[in-house]
Scaffold this motif. Structure first.
Motif, PDB file in Angstrom:
ATOM      1  N   MET A 211       0.753  -1.247  -0.405  1.00 18.99           N
ATOM      2  CA  MET A 211      -0.528   0.114  -0.481  1.00 18.99           C
ATOM      3  C   MET A 211       0.851   1.021   0.066  1.00 18.99           C
ATOM      4  O   MET A 211       1.973   1.511   0.922  1.00 18.99           O
ATOM      5  CB  MET A 211      -0.944  -0.316   0.716  1.00 18.99           C
ATOM      6  N   GLY A 212       0.448   2.318  -1.069  1.00 22.78           N
ATOM      7  CA  GLY A 212       1.098   3.668  -0.842  1.00 22.78           C
ATOM      8  C   GLY A 212       2.480   3.421  -1.920  1.00 22.78           C
ATOM      9  O   GLY A 212       2.363   4.301  -2.357  1.00 22.78           O
ATOM     10  N   ASN A 213       2.512   2.350  -2.753  1.00 22.79           N
ATOM     11  CA  ASN A 213       3.466   2.416  -3.829  1.00 22.79           C
ATOM     12  C   ASN A 213       3.402   3.227  -4.175  1.00 22.79           C
ATOM     13  O   ASN A 213       1.453   2.994  -5.409  1.00 22.79           O
ATOM     14  CB  ASN A 213       4.446   1.205  -3.740  1.00 22.79           C
ATOM     15  N   ASP A 214       4.471   3.367  -6.471  1.00 20.06           N
ATOM     16  CA  ASP A 214       4.061   3.391  -7.062  1.00 20.06           C
ATOM     17  C   ASP A 214       3.741   2.876  -7.950  1.00 20.06           C
ATOM     18  O   ASP A 214       5.075   2.597  -8.262  1.00 20.06           O
ATOM     19  CB  ASP A 214       4.181   5.298  -7.590  1.00 20.06           C
ATOM     20  N   LYS A 215       3.306   2.356  -8.102  1.00 16.92           N
ATOM     21  CA  LYS A 215       3.671   1.667 -10.136  1.00 16.92           C
ATOM     22  C   LYS A 215       2.702   1.474 -10.987  1.00 16.92           C
ATOM     23  O   LYS A 215       1.758   2.504 -11.414  1.00 16.92           O
ATOM     24  CB  LYS A 215       3.482  -0.239  -9.790  1.00 16.92           C
ATOM     25  N   SER A 216       3.545   1.378 -12.517  1.00 17.42           N
ATOM     26  CA  SER A 216       3.073   1.423 -13.839  1.00 17.42           C
ATOM     27  C   SER A 216       3.537  -0.472 -14.212  1.00 17.42           C
ATOM     28  O   SER A 216       3.165  -1.292 -13.671  1.00 17.42           O
ATOM     29  CB  SER A 216       3.699   2.211 -14.412  1.00 17.42           C
ATOM     30  N   ILE A 217       2.023   0.175 -15.253  1.00 19.31           N
ATOM     31  CA  ILE A 217       1.948  -1.187 -16.151  1.00 19.31           C
ATOM     32  C   ILE A 217       1.827  -0.849 -18.256  1.00 19.31           C
ATOM     33  O   ILE A 217       1.508   0.445 -17.801  1.00 19.31           O
ATOM     34  CB  ILE A 217       0.166  -1.664 -15.613  1.00 19.31           C
ATOM     35  N   LYS A 218       2.835  -0.897 -18.271  1.00 18.71           N
ATOM     36  CA  LYS A 218       3.051  -0.882 -19.843  1.00 18.71           C
ATOM     37  C   LYS A 218       1.738  -2.148 -20.557  1.00 18.71           C
ATOM     38  O   LYS A 218       1.839  -2.862 -20.477  1.00 18.71           O
ATOM     39  CB  LYS A 218       4.091  -1.249 -20.102  1.00 18.71           C
ATOM     40  N   CYS A 219       1.649  -0.956 -21.917  1.00 23.34           N
ATOM     41  CA  CYS A 219       0.145  -1.595 -23.151  1.00 23.34           C
ATOM     42  C   CYS A 219       1.262  -1.618 -24.384  1.00 23.34           C
ATOM     43  O   CYS A 219       1.638  -0.153 -24.971  1.00 23.34           O
ATOM     44  CB  CYS A 219      -0.980  -1.828 -22.678  1.00 23.34           C
ATOM     45  N   GLU A 220       1.569  -2.672 -25.442  1.00 21.33           N
ATOM     46  CA  GLU A 220       1.985  -1.830 -26.481  1.00 21.33           C
ATOM     47  C   GLU A 220       0.461  -2.881 -27.716  1.00 21.33           C
ATOM     48  O   GLU A 220       0.452  -3.806 -27.245  1.00 21.33           O
ATOM     49  CB  GLU A 220       3.381  -2.067 -26.436  1.00 21.33           C
ATOM     50  N   GLN A 221       0.676  -2.776 -28.625  1.00 22.21           N
ATOM     51  CA  GLN A 221      -0.306  -3.059 -29.224  1.00 22.21           C
ATOM     52  C   GLN A 221       0.176  -3.137 -30.637  1.00 22.21           C
ATOM     53  O   GLN A 221       0.868  -2.015 -31.217  1.00 22.21           O
ATOM     54  CB  GLN A 221      -1.953  -3.003 -29.999  1.00 22.21           C
ATOM     55  N   ASN A 222       0.275  -4.147 -32.002  1.00 15.03           N
ATOM     56  CA  ASN A 222       0.962  -4.181 -33.088  1.00 15.03           C
ATOM     57  C   ASN A 222       0.316  -4.300 -34.232  1.00 15.03           C
ATOM     58  O   ASN A 222       0.900  -4.638 -35.105  1.00 15.03           O
ATOM     59  CB  ASN A 222       2.030  -4.995 -32.514  1.00 15.03           C
ATOM     60  N   LEU A 223      -1.117  -3.886 -33.867  1.00 15.82           N
ATOM     61  CA  LEU A 223      -2.079  -4.368 -34.880  1.00 15.82           C
ATOM     62  C   LEU A 223      -1.603  -3.006 -35.861  1.00 15.82           C
ATOM     63  O   LEU A 223      -2.389  -2.842 -36.751  1.00 15.82           O
ATOM     64  CB  LEU A 223      -3.360  -4.100 -33.956  1.00 15.82           C
ATOM     65  N   GLY A 224      -1.719  -2.132 -35.280  1.00 17.21           N
ATOM     66  CA  GLY A 224      -1.769  -0.261 -35.914  1.00 17.21           C
ATOM     67  C   GLY A 224      -3.762   0.169 -35.508  1.00 17.21           C
ATOM     68  O   GLY A 224      -3.925   1.139 -36.629  1.00 17.21           O
ATOM     69  N   HIS A 225      -4.086  -0.114 -35.003  1.00 19.26           N
ATOM     70  CA  HIS A 225      -5.705   0.190 -34.166  1.00 19.26           C
ATOM     71  C   HIS A 225      -5.290   1.583 -33.620  1.00 19.26           C
ATOM     72  O   HIS A 225      -4.012   1.416 -33.504  1.00 19.26           O
ATOM     73  CB  HIS A 225      -5.360  -0.616 -33.187  1.00 19.26           C
ATOM     74  N   ASP A 226      -6.132   2.305 -33.804  1.00 25.04           N
ATOM     75  CA  ASP A 226      -6.117   3.744 -33.955  1.00 25.04           C
ATOM     76  C   ASP A 226      -6.450   4.049 -32.178  1.00 25.04           C
ATOM     77  O   ASP A 226      -5.840   5.271 -31.702  1.00 25.04           O
ATOM     78  CB  ASP A 226      -7.387   4.641 -34.848  1.00 25.04           C
ATOM     79  N   THR A 227      -7.341   3.317 -31.210  1.00 25.07           N
ATOM     80  CA  THR A 227      -7.714   3.377 -30.259  1.00 25.07           C
ATOM     81  C   THR A 227      -8.200   2.363 -29.367  1.00 25.07           C
ATOM     82  O   THR A 227      -7.569   1.001 -29.397  1.00 25.07           O
ATOM     83  CB  THR A 227      -9.843   3.224 -29.834  1.00 25.07           C
ATOM     84  N   MET A 228      -7.255   2.377 -27.957  1.00 27.04           N
ATOM     85  CA  MET A 228      -6.331   1.571 -26.620  1.00 27.04           C
ATOM     86  C   MET A 228      -7.314   2.015 -25.544  1.00 27.04           C
ATOM     87  O   MET A 228      -7.636   3.094 -25.036  1.00 27.04           O
ATOM     88  CB  MET A 228      -4.386   1.819 -26.339  1.00 27.04           C
ATOM     89  N   TYR A 229      -7.423   0.735 -24.964  1.00 29.74           N
ATOM     90  CA  TYR A 229      -8.331   1.063 -24.021  1.00 29.74           C
ATOM     91  C   TYR A 229      -7.683   0.376 -22.545  1.00 29.74           C
ATOM     92  O   TYR A 229      -7.156  -0.684 -22.590  1.00 29.74           O
ATOM     93  CB  TYR A 229      -9.615   0.591 -23.655  1.00 29.74           C
ATOM     94  N   TRP A 230      -8.283   1.129 -21.065  1.00 24.30           N
ATOM     95  CA  TRP A 230      -7.668   0.001 -19.883  1.00 24.30           C
ATOM     96  C   TRP A 230      -9.153  -0.437 -19.627  1.00 24.30           C
ATOM     97  O   TRP A 230     -10.035   0.549 -19.268  1.00 24.30           O
ATOM     98  CB  TRP A 230      -6.874   0.501 -19.117  1.00 24.30           C
ATOM     99  N   TYR A 231      -9.141  -1.706 -19.278  1.00 23.20           N
ATOM    100  CA  TYR A 231     -10.100  -2.076 -18.565  1.00 23.20           C
ATOM    101  C   TYR A 231      -9.981  -2.749 -17.224  1.00 23.20           C
ATOM    102  O   TYR A 231      -8.483  -3.349 -17.012  1.00 23.20           O
ATOM    103  CB  TYR A 231     -11.361  -3.150 -19.193  1.00 23.20           C
TER     104      TYR A 231
END
Lengths: 113, 112
Positions: A15-35
């Motif tokens: 608790m209290g920490n800062d973290k990152s999650i990375k995401c990459e797509q190689n489909l050439g799509h225009d739209t990305m989401y986080w669920y």
């Protein structure tokens, strides 16, 4: 060759920490989401970006900040993690916005202790 | 505000028989409906979809039926195979809206 890849797959932190999650797509799509998939297994949209621009920002604490350096990447940074943030986070992409099939990453299991 | 509902958390069928998964929605603006399949430790993968201008769409063993008046759709799998065992998510969206809503999923188990 993974279409939508997110890292890390598992993230255990205090608790209290800062973290990152990375995401990459190689489909050439225009739209990305986080669920977010919560403990009740519902998949809820958090953010949507179209060509690096924020389209959807659901009622999510401002401790969550998405960043899209280019249309192939959408990273999720979380500040001051809380117990309730524990969930599985899925990145996804679609060709365009609205009425399109989503392609999902394999998910990041976040556990906040 | 759960606009897409899957009221059966689980379903068990025998191999070779039909599996029927159900989904209800409340938002009349939805015009595109999808089913996703999810294996453990993987992300959901697209299975089949249907537009609101149709009432049936078939792809091999998978058929989706849409009843707009009842705001109900169903996924039929015939014949069911053990490899179909997974969690199935129903999803819906509106054409000009980027917000795809998902149900809570139904865990299908196909027994050999």
């Amino acid at each position: 060759d993974t279409a939508v890849s997110q890292t890390p797959k598992y993230l255990v932190t205090q608790m209290g920490n800062d973290k990152s999650i990375k995401c990459e797509q190689n489909l050439g799509h225009d739209t990305m989401y986080w669920y977010k998939q919560d403990s009740k297994k519902f998949l809820k949209i958090m953010f949507s970006y179209n060509n690096k621009e924020l389209i959807i920002n659901e009622t999510v604490p401002n401790r969550f900040s998405p960043k899209s350096p280019d249309k192939a990447h959408l990273n999720l940074h979380i500040n001051s993690l809380e117990l309730g943030d524990s969930a599985v986070y899925f990145c996804a992409s679609s060709l365009r916005t609205g009425g399109e099939v989503l392609f999902f990453g394999s998910g990041t299991q976040l556990s906040v202790l | 505000d759960q606009q897409v509902k899957q009221n059966s958390p689980s379903l068990s069928v025998q191999e070779g028989r039909i599996s029927i998964l159900n989904c209800d929605y409340t938002n009349s603006m939805f015009d595109y409906f999808l089913w996703y399949k999810k294996y453990p430790a993987e992300g959901p993968t697209f299975l089949i979809s249907i537009s609101s201008i149709k009432d049936k769409n078939e792809d091999g063993r998978f058929t989706v039926f849409l009843n707009k008046s009842a705001k109900h759709l169903s996924l039929h799998i015939v014949p069911s195979q053990p490899g179909d065992s997974a969690v199935y998510f129903c999803a819906a969206s509106a054409t000009n809206n980027n917000d795809m809503r998902f149900g809570a999923g139904t865990r299908l188990t196909v027994k050999p």
